[in-house]
Design an enzyme around this catalytic site. Structure first.
Site, PDB file in Angstrom:
ATOM      1  N   LYS A 105       0.851  -1.200   0.000  1.00 48.84           N
ATOM      2  CA  LYS A 105       0.000   0.000   0.000  1.00 48.84           C
ATOM      3  C   LYS A 105       0.882   1.243   0.000  1.00 48.84           C
ATOM      4  O   LYS A 105       2.074   1.161   0.332  1.00 48.84           O
ATOM      5  CB  LYS A 105      -0.893  -0.021   1.242  1.00 48.84           C
ATOM      6  CG  LYS A 105      -0.098  -0.079   2.542  1.00 48.84           C
ATOM      7  CD  LYS A 105      -0.983  -0.365   3.737  1.00 48.84           C
ATOM      8  CE  LYS A 105      -0.133  -0.407   4.994  1.00 48.84           C
ATOM      9  NZ  LYS A 105      -0.824  -0.932   6.148  1.00 48.84           N
ATOM     10  N   ARG A 159     -10.662   0.063  14.598  1.00 49.98           N
ATOM     11  CA  ARG A 159     -10.697   0.614  13.253  1.00 49.98           C
ATOM     12  C   ARG A 159     -11.731  -0.232  12.519  1.00 49.98           C
ATOM     13  O   ARG A 159     -12.742  -0.597  13.094  1.00 49.98           O
ATOM     14  CB  ARG A 159      -9.288   0.506  12.626  1.00 49.98           C
ATOM     15  CG  ARG A 159      -8.939   1.640  11.724  1.00 49.98           C
ATOM     16  CD  ARG A 159      -7.437   1.671  11.392  1.00 49.98           C
ATOM     17  NE  ARG A 159      -6.961   0.503  10.663  1.00 49.98           N
ATOM     18  CZ  ARG A 159      -5.702   0.377  10.237  1.00 49.98           C
ATOM     19  NH1 ARG A 159      -4.814   1.322  10.450  1.00 49.98           N
ATOM     20  NH2 ARG A 159      -5.327  -0.693   9.576  1.00 49.98           N
ATOM     21  N   TYR A 216      13.696  32.362   4.183  1.00 56.53           N
ATOM     22  CA  TYR A 216      12.441  33.004   4.580  1.00 56.53           C
ATOM     23  C   TYR A 216      12.423  33.323   6.068  1.00 56.53           C
ATOM     24  O   TYR A 216      12.894  32.537   6.887  1.00 56.53           O
ATOM     25  CB  TYR A 216      11.271  32.058   4.291  1.00 56.53           C
ATOM     26  CG  TYR A 216      10.927  31.925   2.839  1.00 56.53           C
ATOM     27  CD1 TYR A 216      10.570  33.050   2.083  1.00 56.53           C
ATOM     28  CD2 TYR A 216      10.936  30.686   2.228  1.00 56.53           C
ATOM     29  CE1 TYR A 216      10.225  32.904   0.747  1.00 56.53           C
ATOM     30  CE2 TYR A 216      10.600  30.534   0.896  1.00 56.53           C
ATOM     31  CZ  TYR A 216      10.247  31.656   0.159  1.00 56.53           C
ATOM     32  OH  TYR A 216       9.915  31.513  -1.134  1.00 56.53           O
ATOM     33  N   MET A 258       9.900  25.450  -0.307  1.00 60.80           N
ATOM     34  CA  MET A 258       9.094  24.472  -1.036  1.00 60.80           C
ATOM     35  C   MET A 258       9.974  23.542  -1.887  1.00 60.80           C
ATOM     36  O   MET A 258       9.814  22.321  -1.872  1.00 60.80           O
ATOM     37  CB  MET A 258       8.076  25.192  -1.926  1.00 60.80           C
ATOM     38  CG  MET A 258       7.077  24.249  -2.561  1.00 60.80           C
ATOM     39  SD  MET A 258       6.001  25.076  -3.724  1.00 60.80           S
ATOM     40  CE  MET A 258       4.947  26.020  -2.649  1.00 60.80           C
TER      41      MET A 258
END
Ligand SMILES: *Cc1c(COP(=O)(O)O)cnc(C)c1O
Length: 824
Positions: free
Chosen positions: A495, A593, A719, A768
């Protein structure tokens, strides 16, 4: 392969019953297949459906018929069809052995048989290397020494050879009696008797006597009498069976050959007198077992070589078998062998042997880039002359020397050559396009930073990559397999893009490794795998209503976790007019769950499934909430108890077998007794262990420096002016940001990276697409490789610093980061 018997003859040789359309009986067999994964088409192949603890070859028959195999040896009658020729036998392994013994009898040239507790493979490989100048030799591939490995090796014999060398290994009494008639050695080598595979034998003596059975009809037997038990029993065995004993020793004058041994540095000089002739040779090792193995080889060489004296120079370049070098794709169809962590003579000759092997794969030229060799204690002139000899021995086409010392001795080299005083000069003057169609060994002392050369010659994908080591993945799978009973099935969780490592590549490898099923989170992931040709059963953990048709069309198997899913899926199966559709039932034992929790729910489920023939329960499972944490072991035990009670209500209600599973990776490590019929492996495969298992790192997140700049006190970085500078600094800018998946919490000195073999802090706030590293005084320049996690900086460490778990770090690497796969 040179089996050229017809199917009919083979059925007689192996005493089996032939089932075949009439025109099949003349079909001539030229190739034997026992592993369906290694069959890539071609006619005249015969498949032996071997039955082992993990695999039953019969199950591959339909697939092989489709691929074009037309003849099969089987022991299970129900697999016989009209589509091919079948020979039915009691035991397919014995049939393979009978065929090999028959084949063996066709050849008159000498066969050497090697057995013993340790050293079989290395003695075989060395003997091959020593004798291959004088004889044409067929030998067991790799360590093929088992009940199937031996016959497969012997079936490789043909008239192109004039010597065969086979090894035989056993793990219990009775096995050697089966291997002896297959190998039937004329010359035997008994390497030694140690403690390996002792568990099935009453005593070392019993094991020794069993191993000696291999040599029952040999003419000569080589053994070392320095071990008293071996000396006595082997001597006795020889006189009972009229075998000529060829005993040797390093200590004892009663041996036929008495070696003298002298250690010099890391090497050993050996000498021995045989038939009044004195022989001297040097091996590049000082450890006892290497010396023992070399003596075995020498004694065998006396018996086998046309001229033993002429083989003596080979001993100096014998290499240990296992060693780790990095092999990577280079530019212009080059292959790079990177070995830039040490530079001594021994590792150099090992690297040359690897280079030689790799060059056989179609790369024509062999090129060596070599730095000064430091701290050998040998005067440089002599050293570089020796190096030149090694290069000649291994037929190297070109040498590039880098460093002041090797440059000063350039006259010692007699092959095409070029020299540069430093790595930078080389990088400036040789362009990567000057290299093509070559295997290049890049070998240098650390201080020469040859990784820069490797970076230059490496095939560039993207600057920022997640490198996945598939060998490490296989290693980790095997570590987990070793904790399980052989019959326990393994479901691998693929997964979330296989925990960030990739989908199709990983699934293909797992399919090749015969895992029993794969699990994905949602149907789309499963569809993707099916489209890529994955045939392994795939479980969808979170089957959504809208994906039911896809699930059915792509033969995916849903996790049924509630009554509503059950009813709806049953309906979907009915609409497709299908029966016995495999499903998996999830029980909630405390995770809270998905899953059925109460007896009442289970009752409903059981009656709902029993009331029609649409669904068939393939497995029932549950998930542990805290398997890695000993603080919660009492709770975990309660989960097990609850699972026992609830799963039994389901398994008992159906006439067929239903697999049970509850263990995830940490569960396998800590509660292997609860493996039931299956386990679900996740994070462990990807290199993270809860208990310190010897797992290997599989993913390396790396990039390279775009630019380095000087920054003065008072200035700030990035930044928000978060990175304050209080001294003259060097800052490296790297094109990795939080959009690539690097957690922003690692900003401002919390996280580190590794550049040029040194750790440096991330400075300022991660942007980023970029971040900055403080590399002051670390001699970093543009193009240098940067590791964010990998072999030197573990995922677990990074996770801890970012305040999260390794799962999140691994799965968080963005899809825009290219995955690159390494596999030897
Ligand atoms: C993800 C998952 C696993 C694997 O867990 P690991 O801790 O990674 O081994 C097993 N079972 C289920 C149901 C899962 O969702």
């Amino acid at each position: 392969m040179t089996i050229t018997n017809s199917i009919l003859e083979i059925s007689q040789i192996i005493e089996g019953k032939l089932f075949a359309p009439p025109d099949f009986s003349d079909w001539r067999i030229e190739k034997i297949v026992t592993d369906s994964r290694t069959y890539f088409g071609g006619k005249n192949a015969l498949f032996f459906a071997l039955v082992g603890p993990r695999n039953n070859g019969h199950h591959f028959i339909p697939e092989l018929i489709k691929k074009g195999v037309t003849a099969f040896i089987v022991s299970e009658k129900k697999f016989i069809t009209g589509d091919a020729a079948f020979i039915l036998v009691k035991n397919t392994t014995s049939a393979l052995q009978k065929l090999a013994a028959f084949h063996r009898a066709r050849f008159q040239y000498p066969v050497v048989g090697i057995t013993g507790s340790n050293g079989k493979t290395i003695v075989k490989e060395w003997l091959h290397e020593i004798l291959s100048g004088q004889l044409k030799i067929i030998r067991s591939p790799k360590s093929y020494n088992s009940q199937t490995g031996v016959p497969l090796s012997v079936l490789l014999m043909d008239n192109n050879y004039n010597l065969a060398i086979f090894e035989a290994g056993i793990s219990q009494p009775g096995e050697m009696a089966k291997l002896q008639p297959i190998i039937k050695p004329e010359v035997g080598i008994l390497t030694n008797i140690g403690d390996a595979h002792q568990e099935n034998f009453k005593s070392k003596k019993q094991k020794l006597l069993e191993k000696l059975q291999l040599f029952k009809s040999a003419k000569q037997l080589v053994f070392n009498i320095d071990n008293e038990l071996v000396g006595k029993e082997a001597q006795h065995f020889c006189s009972e069976n009229s075998i000529k004993p060829v005993s040797w020793s390093l200590k004892n004058n009663n041996a036929l050959l008495k070696f003298k041994h002298q250690a010099v540095g890391g090497k050993s000089n050996l000498s021995v007198v045989y038939n009044d002739e004195k022989f001297e040779f040097t091996v590049p090792f000082a450890d006892e077992s290497s010396i023992e193995n070399a003596c075995h080889c020498f004694v065998a060489t006396l018996l086998l070589a046309k001229n033993a004296r002429e083989t003596l120079n080979v001993y100096t370049r014998l290499a240990p078998l296992a060693m780790r070098l990095e092999i990577k794709k280079g530019v212009n169809n080059c292959l790079l062998i990177n070995d830039y962590y040490n530079s001594d003579l021994t590792s150099f000759s090992i690297a040359l042997s690897v280079l030689h092997q790799q060059s056989k794969k179609g790369h024509l030229n062999k090129l060596v880039i070599l730095s000064d060799i430091q701290q050998t204690g040998i005067p440089p002139k002599k050293l570089y002359r020796q190096i030149n000899q090694l290069l000649a021995q291994w037929q190297i086409n070109e040498i590039v020397g880098i460093g002041p010392e090797i440059t000063a001795h350039s006259n010692e080299f007699t092959l095409p050559k070029s020299f540069y005083p430093a790595t930078e000069n080389f990088i400036k003057h040789r362009y990567k396009n000057q290299f093509s169609n070559a295997v290049i060994l890049i070998k240098g002392a650390r201080s020469f930073t040859f990784e820069k050369i490797a970076a230059l010659l490496q095939q560039k994908a993207h600057q920022t990559v997640l490198e996945i080591d598939l060998n490490a993945l296989v290693n980790n799978l095997n570590v987990f397999r070793s904790l399980l009973r052989p019959e326990t099935k393994i479901m691998v969780m693929v997964k979330a893009f296989s925990y960030g490592t990739g989908d199709v590549e990983i699934a293909q490898l797992l399919q090749y490794q015969n895992v029993d099923s794969l699990a994905v989170a949602v149907a789309d992931e499963g569809v993707e795998l099916r489209n890529a040709g994955i045939q392994t059963p795939i479980i969808v953990m979170n089957p959504e209503q809208h994906s039911f048709q896809n699930i059915i069309d792509y033969r995916l198997e849903p996790n049924i976790y509630g009554e509503e899913v059950l009813l709806n899926f049953k309906k979907a199966v009915s609409e497709n007019a299908l029966n016995n559709y495999p499903v998996h039932l999830k029980i909630d034992t405390g995770m809270n769950r998905l899953g059925f929790k109460t007896r009442q729910e289970i009752k409903t489920i059981v009656s709902e499934i029993s009331s029609g023939s649409q669904l068939r329960i393939k497995s029932v499972f549950s998930h542990l909430a805290a398997s890695d944490n000993p603080d919660f072991d009492t709770f975990t035990q309660e989960q097990f108890n609850c699972f026992d009670i609830l799963s039994e209500k389901i398994t008992r209600a159906f006439p067929y077998k239903i697999d049970r599973h509850i263990l995830n990776s940490a569960g396998i490590e800590r509660f292997p007794e609860k493996q039931y019929e299956m386990v679900r492996l996740g994070i462990g495969l990807y290199g993270i262990s809860a208990t310190g298992l010897p797992l290997q790192n599989i993913s390396t997140f790396k990039s390279s420096v775009s630019q380095v700049k000087k920054v003065s006190p008072g200035e700030t970085i990035g930044y928000g002016r978060k990175g304050k500078i209080d001294r003259e600094s060097e800052i490296a800018i790297v094109p990795v940001g939080y959009a690539d998946g690097l957690d922003r919490k690692l900003s401002n000195g919390t996280g580190q990276a590794r550049v040029n073999g040194q750790r440096v802090p991330i400075t300022g706030t991660i942007c980023m697409d970029m971040l900055m590293l403080d590399v002051t005084g670390k001699n970093v320049s543009a193009g240098d490789e940067v590791e964010f996690f990998g072999p030197h900086l573990s995922v677990s460490e990074v996770a801890e610093k970012a305040g999260t778990i390794p799962y999140e770090i691994l799965t968080g690497i963005s899809q825009r980061v290219k995955r690159v796969y390494l596999f030897e």
